[in-house]
Design an enzyme around this catalytic site. Sequence first.
Site, PDB file in Angstrom:
ATOM      1  N   GLY A  23       0.844  -1.196   0.000  1.00  0.00           N
ATOM      2  CA  GLY A  23       0.000   0.000   0.000  1.00  0.00           C
ATOM      3  C   GLY A  23       0.875   1.239   0.000  1.00  0.00           C
ATOM      4  O   GLY A  23       1.927   1.241   0.641  1.00  0.00           O
ATOM      5  N   ASP A  32       0.471   1.713   9.064  1.00  0.00           N
ATOM      6  CA  ASP A  32      -0.007   0.895  10.194  1.00  0.00           C
ATOM      7  C   ASP A  32       0.934   0.935  11.399  1.00  0.00           C
ATOM      8  O   ASP A  32       0.538   0.579  12.509  1.00  0.00           O
ATOM      9  CB  ASP A  32      -0.185  -0.570   9.765  1.00  0.00           C
ATOM     10  CG  ASP A  32      -1.170  -0.741   8.619  1.00  0.00           C
ATOM     11  OD1 ASP A  32      -1.935   0.205   8.365  1.00  0.00           O
ATOM     12  OD2 ASP A  32      -1.169  -1.815   7.991  1.00  0.00           O
ATOM     13  N   THR A  50       4.878   1.912   6.249  1.00  0.00           N
ATOM     14  CA  THR A  50       3.467   1.561   6.441  1.00  0.00           C
ATOM     15  C   THR A  50       2.798   2.577   7.346  1.00  0.00           C
ATOM     16  O   THR A  50       3.370   2.985   8.356  1.00  0.00           O
ATOM     17  CB  THR A  50       3.265   0.150   7.034  1.00  0.00           C
ATOM     18  OG1 THR A  50       1.872   0.000   7.352  1.00  0.00           O
ATOM     19  CG2 THR A  50       4.069  -0.112   8.287  1.00  0.00           C
ATOM     20  N   ASP A  72       5.789  -5.259   5.901  1.00  0.00           N
ATOM     21  CA  ASP A  72       6.255  -6.620   6.187  1.00  0.00           C
ATOM     22  C   ASP A  72       6.174  -7.553   4.970  1.00  0.00           C
ATOM     23  O   ASP A  72       7.066  -8.384   4.760  1.00  0.00           O
ATOM     24  CB  ASP A  72       5.527  -7.215   7.403  1.00  0.00           C
ATOM     25  CG  ASP A  72       4.024  -7.030   7.341  1.00  0.00           C
ATOM     26  OD1 ASP A  72       3.524  -6.427   6.363  1.00  0.00           O
ATOM     27  OD2 ASP A  72       3.335  -7.481   8.272  1.00  0.00           O
ATOM     28  N   ARG A  81      -4.894  -2.590   9.857  1.00  0.00           N
ATOM     29  CA  ARG A  81      -4.869  -4.057   9.788  1.00  0.00           C
ATOM     30  C   ARG A  81      -5.015  -4.653  11.196  1.00  0.00           C
ATOM     31  O   ARG A  81      -5.927  -4.281  11.899  1.00  0.00           O
ATOM     32  CB  ARG A  81      -3.585  -4.518   9.117  1.00  0.00           C
ATOM     33  CG  ARG A  81      -3.710  -5.899   8.550  1.00  0.00           C
ATOM     34  CD  ARG A  81      -3.855  -6.001   7.076  1.00  0.00           C
ATOM     35  NE  ARG A  81      -2.631  -5.762   6.342  1.00  0.00           N
ATOM     36  CZ  ARG A  81      -2.588  -5.712   5.011  1.00  0.00           C
ATOM     37  NH1 ARG A  81      -3.687  -5.889   4.318  1.00  0.00           N
ATOM     38  NH2 ARG A  81      -1.476  -5.516   4.383  1.00  0.00           N
ATOM     39  N   ARG A  90       0.913  -5.030  -4.930  1.00  0.00           N
ATOM     40  CA  ARG A  90       1.150  -6.106  -3.952  1.00  0.00           C
ATOM     41  C   ARG A  90       1.507  -7.347  -4.756  1.00  0.00           C
ATOM     42  O   ARG A  90       0.622  -8.089  -5.184  1.00  0.00           O
ATOM     43  CB  ARG A  90      -0.101  -6.346  -3.103  1.00  0.00           C
ATOM     44  CG  ARG A  90      -0.518  -5.157  -2.242  1.00  0.00           C
ATOM     45  CD  ARG A  90      -1.596  -5.551  -1.255  1.00  0.00           C
ATOM     46  NE  ARG A  90      -2.214  -4.391  -0.623  1.00  0.00           N
ATOM     47  CZ  ARG A  90      -1.714  -3.749   0.435  1.00  0.00           C
ATOM     48  NH1 ARG A  90      -0.589  -4.159   0.974  1.00  0.00           N
ATOM     49  NH2 ARG A  90      -2.344  -2.711   0.949  1.00  0.00           N
ATOM     50  N   ASP A  94       3.338  -1.017  12.198  1.00  0.00           N
ATOM     51  CA  ASP A  94       3.349  -2.331  12.861  1.00  0.00           C
ATOM     52  C   ASP A  94       4.609  -3.147  12.581  1.00  0.00           C
ATOM     53  O   ASP A  94       4.594  -4.368  12.695  1.00  0.00           O
ATOM     54  CB  ASP A  94       2.101  -3.134  12.451  1.00  0.00           C
ATOM     55  CG  ASP A  94       2.031  -3.398  10.950  1.00  0.00           C
ATOM     56  OD1 ASP A  94       2.866  -2.847  10.210  1.00  0.00           O
ATOM     57  OD2 ASP A  94       1.158  -4.162  10.523  1.00  0.00           O
TER      58      ASP A  94
HETATM   59  O1  F6P Z   1      -1.113  -1.748   5.183  1.00  0.00           O
HETATM   60  C1  F6P Z   1      -1.620  -0.490   4.915  1.00  0.00           C
HETATM   61  C2  F6P Z   1      -3.090  -0.546   4.677  1.00  0.00           C
HETATM   62  O2  F6P Z   1      -3.521   0.776   4.419  1.00  0.00           O
HETATM   63  C3  F6P Z   1      -3.908  -1.191   5.803  1.00  0.00           C
HETATM   64  O3  F6P Z   1      -4.115  -0.312   6.876  1.00  0.00           O
HETATM   65  C4  F6P Z   1      -5.161  -1.582   5.051  1.00  0.00           C
HETATM   66  O4  F6P Z   1      -5.816  -2.676   5.664  1.00  0.00           O
HETATM   67  C5  F6P Z   1      -4.650  -1.967   3.704  1.00  0.00           C
HETATM   68  O5  F6P Z   1      -3.405  -1.321   3.529  1.00  0.00           O
HETATM   69  C6  F6P Z   1      -5.558  -1.592   2.564  1.00  0.00           C
HETATM   70  O6  F6P Z   1      -5.027  -2.105   1.398  1.00  0.00           O
HETATM   71  P1  F6P Z   1      -5.531  -1.776  -0.071  1.00  0.00           P
HETATM   72  O7  F6P Z   1      -4.972  -0.433  -0.449  1.00  0.00           O
HETATM   73  O8  F6P Z   1      -4.956  -2.864  -0.898  1.00  0.00           O
HETATM   74  O9  F6P Z   1      -7.026  -1.746  -0.036  1.00  0.00           O
END
Ligand code: F6P
Length: 344
Positions: free
Chosen positions: A10, A127, A125, A103, A171, A72, A129
């Site tokens: 992301g 997040d 990130t 990660d 997440r 991804r 995390d």
């Molecule tokens: O890991 C970052 C994040 O923004 C998370 O908080 C969220 O769950 C996910 O990516 C959303 O991913 P996408 O952009 O693929 O919908």
Amino acid sequence: MRVALLTGGGDCPGLNAVIYAAVRKGIQTYGDEFIGFLNGWRGVLDNQFIPLTLENIDGIQLKGGTILHSSRTNVKKIPGGIEKVQEVLKTNKIDALIALGGDDTQSVTLYLAENGINAVGVPKTIDNDISGTDQTFGFDTAVMIATEAIDRLHTTADSHNRVIVCEVMGRDAGWIAYASGIAGGAHVVLVPEQEIDIDHVCALLKYNYDHGKHYGIVVVAEGCHLPEVGQVVGSKEVDSFGHARLSGIGEALSSLIEKKTGFETRSVNLGHTQRGGVPTAYDRLLGQRYGLHAIDMVHEKKWGRIAVLKGLDVTDITIKEAIAQNRRLDQRFFNVIKDLEAKV
Ligand code: F6P
């Protein structure tokens, strides 16, 4: 050296700041040449890249998103993926790779480093995390955006005597919910590391209504487990790393609260707004400091290591250590939430 950069997973405010600083120092101090693979690991597999020069990185440290785009892509799952990466790096005479990612992306960086590729990582990130680092860039911006949104929800919830549930990202980690919930003065802060006690949530909201405040703000992390339901997903599909698309707990919780309390309740899902727009000053600075450290790591041949923030210093640890487990909230942070809640 000829160095390649890529951004995976992301996107995140501050990615461009990392790219800017690594390229600037690499060219000016070490005499390096740079390319940027497009769309994360996908661009390596497809041999798609752009040159990175002092001219085309000019001013990008101020901007959100990533000039290299992202995806991804799990190289480990693609038959012949590692061989393809090796071939593309060889064809382009790449001496070292800097991978910016969370990660999932770093699990690929580690895999490549273990298979003879000169690669280092930078922890990205919103997040927050990743283990071993005090803070990832992008987190501060996400918290600022969520806090501003929560500030705005207070006035509209107050005007309409409503409860508003605000769903934030993160997440399985509650960092964004914890930080924005406390900073934004939410009456209820719910994080995935703790079970939701729905009766306690309702009691906290009833306390407001019984004490002259006829509204309530609930901040809930997308990864929280709803009693008898578990995590709420927006789609049945999982990404190439096996992650479900978490989304919708705010709405589900909002219905439950309305049913149990009788208070008119609405929900708002902040979603990708938390990753958009310009990075805060903190993230622009942290990103640039990570970028400077990453290019130094390359010249020190610290393959398989990742830049981290420890106190005031940017240093590095092994990627293995950084991705061994997610960094989650612990008792210290639960205490902050508890101590600021109403006593019910
Ligand atoms: O890991 C970052 C994040 O923004 C998370 O908080 C969220 O769950 C996910 O990516 C959303 O991913 P996408 O952009 O693929 O919908």
